[in-house]
Scaffold this motif. Structure first.
Motif, mmCIF file in Angstrom:
data_model
loop_
_atom_site.group_PDB
_atom_site.id
_atom_site.type_symbol
_atom_site.label_atom_id
_atom_site.label_comp_id
_atom_site.label_asym_id
_atom_site.label_seq_id
_atom_site.Cartn_x
_atom_site.Cartn_y
_atom_site.Cartn_z
ATOM 1 N N ALA A 137 44.386 78.886 -26.148
ATOM 2 C CA ALA A 137 45.967 79.395 -25.470
ATOM 3 C C ALA A 137 46.543 78.438 -26.835
ATOM 4 O O ALA A 137 47.412 78.358 -27.076
ATOM 5 C CB ALA A 137 45.792 78.696 -24.775
ATOM 6 N N LYS A 138 45.812 76.864 -27.088
ATOM 7 C CA LYS A 138 46.513 76.327 -28.147
ATOM 8 C C LYS A 138 46.625 76.585 -29.156
ATOM 9 O O LYS A 138 47.599 76.505 -29.543
ATOM 10 C CB LYS A 138 45.648 74.842 -28.038
ATOM 11 C CG LYS A 138 46.359 74.083 -29.076
ATOM 12 C CD LYS A 138 45.341 72.455 -29.114
ATOM 13 C CE LYS A 138 45.497 71.516 -30.409
ATOM 14 N NZ LYS A 138 44.238 70.604 -30.335
ATOM 15 N N GLN A 139 46.016 76.965 -29.618
ATOM 16 C CA GLN A 139 46.389 78.110 -30.707
ATOM 17 C C GLN A 139 47.310 79.310 -30.786
ATOM 18 O O GLN A 139 48.180 79.710 -32.070
ATOM 19 C CB GLN A 139 44.826 78.975 -31.692
ATOM 20 C CG GLN A 139 43.911 77.845 -31.636
ATOM 21 C CD GLN A 139 43.971 76.799 -33.054
ATOM 22 O OE1 GLN A 139 45.355 77.203 -34.084
ATOM 23 N NE2 GLN A 139 43.950 75.437 -32.422
ATOM 24 N N ARG A 140 47.744 79.650 -29.774
ATOM 25 C CA ARG A 140 48.979 80.980 -29.795
ATOM 26 C C ARG A 140 50.223 80.566 -29.673
ATOM 27 O O ARG A 140 51.017 80.417 -30.402
ATOM 28 C CB ARG A 140 48.415 81.658 -28.184
ATOM 29 C CG ARG A 140 47.230 82.064 -28.582
ATOM 30 C CD ARG A 140 47.382 83.401 -26.856
ATOM 31 N NE ARG A 140 47.131 82.973 -26.028
ATOM 32 C CZ ARG A 140 46.433 82.855 -25.089
ATOM 33 N NH1 ARG A 140 44.810 82.779 -25.722
ATOM 34 N NH2 ARG A 140 46.274 81.849 -24.029
ATOM 35 N N LEU A 141 50.125 79.208 -29.338
ATOM 36 C CA LEU A 141 51.283 78.242 -28.761
ATOM 37 C C LEU A 141 51.069 77.578 -30.493
ATOM 38 O O LEU A 141 52.341 77.763 -30.702
ATOM 39 C CB LEU A 141 50.854 76.758 -28.015
ATOM 40 C CG LEU A 141 51.248 76.985 -26.366
ATOM 41 C CD1 LEU A 141 50.124 76.447 -25.331
ATOM 42 C CD2 LEU A 141 52.458 77.944 -25.967
ATOM 43 N N LEU A 142 50.937 77.493 -30.849
ATOM 44 C CA LEU A 142 50.834 76.947 -32.218
ATOM 45 C C LEU A 142 51.488 77.951 -33.422
ATOM 46 O O LEU A 142 52.523 77.923 -34.106
ATOM 47 C CB LEU A 142 49.151 76.358 -32.924
ATOM 48 C CG LEU A 142 49.591 74.921 -32.307
ATOM 49 C CD1 LEU A 142 48.218 74.232 -32.654
ATOM 50 C CD2 LEU A 142 50.128 73.592 -32.905
ATOM 51 N N ALA A 143 51.080 79.013 -33.352
ATOM 52 C CA ALA A 143 51.117 80.348 -33.856
ATOM 53 C C ALA A 143 52.475 80.663 -33.776
ATOM 54 O O ALA A 143 53.356 80.665 -34.538
ATOM 55 C CB ALA A 143 50.309 81.472 -33.606
ATOM 56 N N GLN A 144 52.815 80.457 -32.822
ATOM 57 C CA GLN A 144 54.620 80.564 -31.759
ATOM 58 C C GLN A 144 55.060 80.093 -32.487
ATOM 59 O O GLN A 144 56.172 79.974 -32.670
ATOM 60 C CB GLN A 144 54.501 81.218 -30.534
ATOM 61 C CG GLN A 144 55.449 81.579 -29.780
ATOM 62 C CD GLN A 144 55.722 81.182 -28.409
ATOM 63 O OE1 GLN A 144 54.663 81.288 -27.954
ATOM 64 N NE2 GLN A 144 56.644 81.596 -27.750
ATOM 65 N N ALA A 145 54.577 78.719 -32.132
ATOM 66 C CA ALA A 145 55.741 77.476 -32.787
ATOM 67 C C ALA A 145 55.476 78.223 -34.440
ATOM 68 O O ALA A 145 57.469 77.064 -34.866
ATOM 69 C CB ALA A 145 55.105 75.884 -32.387
ATOM 70 N N GLU A 146 55.131 77.942 -34.792
ATOM 71 C CA GLU A 146 55.110 78.317 -36.354
ATOM 72 C C GLU A 146 56.002 79.274 -36.813
ATOM 73 O O GLU A 146 57.023 79.661 -37.637
ATOM 74 C CB GLU A 146 53.664 78.188 -37.119
ATOM 75 C CG GLU A 146 53.929 78.631 -38.606
ATOM 76 C CD GLU A 146 54.546 77.293 -38.945
ATOM 77 O OE1 GLU A 146 54.693 77.766 -40.508
ATOM 78 O OE2 GLU A 146 54.585 76.164 -39.001
ATOM 79 N N ALA A 147 55.917 80.734 -35.689
ATOM 80 C CA ALA A 147 56.790 81.336 -36.259
ATOM 81 C C ALA A 147 58.025 81.529 -36.027
ATOM 82 O O ALA A 147 58.811 82.123 -36.407
ATOM 83 C CB ALA A 147 56.351 82.796 -35.403
ATOM 84 N N GLU A 148 58.041 80.988 -35.107
ATOM 85 C CA GLU A 148 59.764 80.499 -34.407
ATOM 86 C C GLU A 148 60.403 79.204 -35.385
ATOM 87 O O GLU A 148 61.472 78.874 -35.002
ATOM 88 C CB GLU A 148 60.274 80.224 -32.684
ATOM 89 C CG GLU A 148 59.250 81.740 -32.129
ATOM 90 C CD GLU A 148 59.162 81.137 -30.645
ATOM 91 O OE1 GLU A 148 59.760 79.639 -30.143
ATOM 92 O OE2 GLU A 148 59.266 82.087 -30.158
ATOM 93 N N ARG A 149 59.662 78.222 -36.506
ATOM 94 C CA ARG A 149 60.576 77.331 -36.743
ATOM 95 C C ARG A 149 61.163 78.120 -37.872
ATOM 96 O O ARG A 149 61.107 78.926 -38.801
ATOM 97 C CB ARG A 149 59.028 76.573 -37.535
ATOM 98 C CG ARG A 149 59.376 75.521 -38.085
ATOM 99 C CD ARG A 149 58.248 74.829 -38.883
ATOM 100 N NE ARG A 149 57.663 75.529 -40.005
ATOM 101 C CZ ARG A 149 58.178 75.664 -41.012
ATOM 102 N NH1 ARG A 149 59.163 75.194 -42.050
ATOM 103 N NH2 ARG A 149 57.186 76.553 -42.734
ATOM 104 N N VAL A 150 61.845 77.579 -38.089
ATOM 105 C CA VAL A 150 62.819 77.305 -38.589
ATOM 106 C C VAL A 150 63.262 76.252 -40.066
ATOM 107 O O VAL A 150 62.782 75.356 -39.931
ATOM 108 C CB VAL A 150 64.881 77.181 -38.255
ATOM 109 C CG1 VAL A 150 66.029 77.472 -39.070
ATOM 110 C CG2 VAL A 150 64.934 77.913 -37.288
ATOM 111 N N PRO A 151 63.689 76.744 -41.068
ATOM 112 C CA PRO A 151 63.238 76.080 -42.673
ATOM 113 C C PRO A 151 64.291 74.984 -42.458
ATOM 114 O O PRO A 151 65.883 75.040 -41.728
ATOM 115 C CB PRO A 151 63.133 76.854 -43.577
ATOM 116 C CG PRO A 151 62.130 77.578 -43.356
ATOM 117 C CD PRO A 151 63.085 78.094 -41.658
#
Length: 53
Positions: A21-35
């Motif tokens: 679950a932690k890895q899924r959340l980190l992956a989702q946060a990275e995908a939604e990150r705005v530079p």
């Protein structure tokens, strides 16, 4: 003794689920990150109006 082994396996399973679950959340946060380069600075309306006069 068998009860303790079952409990240890359940704890390992829960830990694995938490890690997944932690890895899924980190992956989702990275995908939604705005530079930072893509963001703009917000200017309050009062300052914007003052500069326009």
């Amino acid at each position: 003794m068998s009860g303790q082994d079952d409990n240890a396996q359940e704890n390992k399973g829960e830990a694995a689920e938490r890690e997944a679950a932690k890895q899924r959340l980190l992956a989702q946060a990275e995908a939604e990150r705005v530079p930072v380069e893509d963001t703009t600075r917000a200017v309050p309306d009062r300052r914007w109006r003052r500069d326009q006069r």
